[in-house]
Design a protein around this motif. Structure first.
Motif, PDB file in Angstrom:
ATOM      1  N   THR A  46      -9.770   2.743  -6.721  1.00 41.46           N
ATOM      2  CA  THR A  46      -8.938   1.885  -5.887  1.00 41.46           C
ATOM      3  C   THR A  46      -9.465   1.827  -4.462  1.00 41.46           C
ATOM      4  OG1 THR A  46      -7.477   3.697  -5.282  1.00 41.46           O
ATOM      5  CG2 THR A  46      -6.887   2.437  -7.250  1.00 41.46           C
ATOM      6  N   ALA A  47      -8.943   0.862  -3.723  1.00 42.66           N
ATOM      7  CA  ALA A  47      -9.344   0.682  -2.335  1.00 42.66           C
ATOM      8  C   ALA A  47      -9.024   1.930  -1.509  1.00 42.66           C
ATOM      9  CB  ALA A  47      -8.643  -0.543  -1.747  1.00 42.66           C
ATOM     10  N   ALA A  48      -7.898   2.566  -1.792  1.00 39.96           N
ATOM     11  CA  ALA A  48      -7.505   3.766  -1.023  1.00 39.96           C
ATOM     12  C   ALA A  48      -8.524   4.889  -1.183  1.00 39.96           C
ATOM     13  CB  ALA A  48      -6.123   4.232  -1.451  1.00 39.96           C
ATOM     14  N   LYS A  49      -9.146   4.986  -2.343  1.00 41.29           N
ATOM     15  CA  LYS A  49     -10.152   6.026  -2.560  1.00 41.29           C
ATOM     16  C   LYS A  49     -11.453   5.698  -1.840  1.00 41.29           C
ATOM     17  CE  LYS A  49      -8.487   7.319  -7.126  1.00 41.29           C
ATOM     18  NZ  LYS A  49      -8.804   7.292  -8.557  1.00 41.29           N
ATOM     19  N   LYS A  50     -11.648   4.440  -1.513  1.00 35.44           N
ATOM     20  CA  LYS A  50     -12.887   4.019  -0.870  1.00 35.44           C
ATOM     21  C   LYS A  50     -12.834   4.145   0.647  1.00 35.44           C
ATOM     22  CE  LYS A  50     -14.073   0.864  -4.559  1.00 35.44           C
ATOM     23  NZ  LYS A  50     -14.445  -0.503  -4.936  1.00 35.44           N
ATOM     24  N   LEU A  51     -11.656   4.294   1.208  1.00 35.77           N
ATOM     25  CA  LEU A  51     -11.490   4.370   2.658  1.00 35.77           C
ATOM     26  C   LEU A  51     -11.475   5.821   3.116  1.00 35.77           C
ATOM     27  CD1 LEU A  51     -10.948   2.907   5.351  1.00 35.77           C
ATOM     28  CD2 LEU A  51      -8.507   3.011   4.787  1.00 35.77           C
ATOM     29  N   LYS A  52     -12.366   6.134   4.055  1.00 38.70           N
ATOM     30  CA  LYS A  52     -12.463   7.499   4.595  1.00 38.70           C
ATOM     31  C   LYS A  52     -12.371   7.422   6.120  1.00 38.70           C
ATOM     32  CE  LYS A  52     -14.009   9.246   0.590  1.00 38.70           C
ATOM     33  NZ  LYS A  52     -13.088   8.890  -0.421  1.00 38.70           N
ATOM     34  N   GLU A  66      -1.152  -0.287   9.745  1.00 40.71           N
ATOM     35  CA  GLU A  66      -2.581  -0.420  10.042  1.00 40.71           C
ATOM     36  C   GLU A  66      -3.430  -0.065   8.827  1.00 40.71           C
ATOM     37  OE1 GLU A  66      -2.947   0.531  14.794  1.00 40.71           O
ATOM     38  OE2 GLU A  66      -2.614   2.234  13.441  1.00 40.71           O
ATOM     39  N   ILE A  67      -3.079   1.022   8.158  1.00 40.83           N
ATOM     40  CA  ILE A  67      -3.828   1.424   6.969  1.00 40.83           C
ATOM     41  C   ILE A  67      -3.673   0.381   5.870  1.00 40.83           C
ATOM     42  CG2 ILE A  67      -3.945   3.127   5.105  1.00 40.83           C
ATOM     43  CD1 ILE A  67      -3.451   5.272   7.224  1.00 40.83           C
ATOM     44  N   ALA A  68      -2.464  -0.151   5.715  1.00 42.32           N
ATOM     45  CA  ALA A  68      -2.235  -1.187   4.705  1.00 42.32           C
ATOM     46  C   ALA A  68      -3.083  -2.421   4.993  1.00 42.32           C
ATOM     47  CB  ALA A  68      -0.759  -1.555   4.661  1.00 42.32           C
ATOM     48  N   ARG A  69      -3.230  -2.755   6.257  1.00 49.11           N
ATOM     49  CA  ARG A  69      -4.056  -3.918   6.632  1.00 49.11           C
ATOM     50  C   ARG A  69      -5.529  -3.686   6.284  1.00 49.11           C
ATOM     51  NH1 ARG A  69      -4.485  -6.268  12.740  1.00 49.11           N
ATOM     52  NH2 ARG A  69      -5.832  -8.022  12.234  1.00 49.11           N
ATOM     53  N   ASP A  75      -9.432  -4.084  -0.519  1.00 44.91           N
ATOM     54  CA  ASP A  75      -8.980  -4.429  -1.865  1.00 44.91           C
ATOM     55  C   ASP A  75      -9.385  -5.848  -2.253  1.00 44.91           C
ATOM     56  OD1 ASP A  75      -7.692  -3.730  -4.248  1.00 44.91           O
ATOM     57  OD2 ASP A  75      -5.849  -4.739  -3.624  1.00 44.91           O
ATOM     58  N   ALA A  76      -9.354  -6.761  -1.295  1.00 48.45           N
ATOM     59  CA  ALA A  76      -9.741  -8.148  -1.572  1.00 48.45           C
ATOM     60  C   ALA A  76     -11.230  -8.252  -1.901  1.00 48.45           C
ATOM     61  CB  ALA A  76      -9.407  -9.025  -0.376  1.00 48.45           C
ATOM     62  N   ARG A  77     -12.013  -7.278  -1.474  1.00 43.16           N
ATOM     63  CA  ARG A  77     -13.453  -7.252  -1.717  1.00 43.16           C
ATOM     64  C   ARG A  77     -13.841  -5.972  -2.460  1.00 43.16           C
ATOM     65  NH1 ARG A  77     -11.392  -9.276   2.389  1.00 43.16           N
ATOM     66  NH2 ARG A  77     -12.102 -11.135   3.432  1.00 43.16           N
ATOM     67  N   ASN A  78     -12.956  -5.516  -3.329  1.00 42.19           N
ATOM     68  CA  ASN A  78     -13.093  -4.219  -3.992  1.00 42.19           C
ATOM     69  C   ASN A  78     -14.414  -4.064  -4.740  1.00 42.19           C
ATOM     70  OD1 ASN A  78     -12.212  -1.661  -4.602  1.00 42.19           O
ATOM     71  ND2 ASN A  78     -11.097  -2.298  -6.420  1.00 42.19           N
TER      72      ASN A  78
END
Length: 161
Positions: A46-52, A66-69, A75-78
């Motif tokens: 998921t996108a959340a796992k890709k963000l560090k 902010e994190i959701a944004r 996520d749109a470019r997952n």
């Protein structure tokens, strides 16, 4: 006495078989059940796992909005991203972080095709940080995609100012 013992043993045997079958059914359902939320599987990347996050500003320093944004953008470019690391720190580490505080940030991006790039350090005020991050990420991603379409090989630093 011998008949009762046999009956207890067969009851225990039957109960154990039923428990094993129930456990196997639960395991089967768990691994084959693919719950989908907004196009992504629970077990997928998921996108959340890709963000560090790195630097002086960690994940806890960003609001949920902010994190959701940021996650919405990723996520749109997952399928394009493998990892997006945001390294942000206040310019003056001793000053309290307020909306007007200058933040120095860098983006380190790993794409699904194996290409990685980093942005040069940039400055933004805390209140504008997420917009600046997404702006820079989008510009660099577009520049990378344009270079790929033209058949050019981009370097590891894409400078789009």
């Amino acid at each position: 006495m011998n008949g009762k013992r046999r009956r207890d043993k067969s009851t225990e045997w039957t109960r154990n078989i039923l428990l094993i079958l129930a456990a196997a059914a639960v395991i089967y359902v768990f691994f084959n059940l693919d719950i989908v939320r907004k196009g992504e599987s629970v077990f997928s990347n998921t996108a959340a796992k890709k963000l560090k996050f790195a630097g002086g500003l960690g994940e806890r320093d960003y609001s949920e909005r902010e994190i959701a944004r940021i996650l919405k953008y990723i996520d749109a470019r997952n399928s394009i991203f493998r990892e997006v690391k945001i390294s942000a720190s206040p310019q003056d580490s001793y000053r309290e972080i307020a909306p007007g505080t200058d933040i120095v940030y860098e983006l380190h991006v790993a794409l699904a095709d194996g290409f990685t790039f980093s942005t040069p350090a940039r400055r933004a005020q805390r209140r504008d940080l997420v917009a600046a991050l997404l702006n820079k990420l989008d510009k660099d991603l577009r520049a990378y995609q344009k270079m790929k379409q033209e058949g050019r090989t981009p370097s590891s630093m894409i400078n789009t100012m």
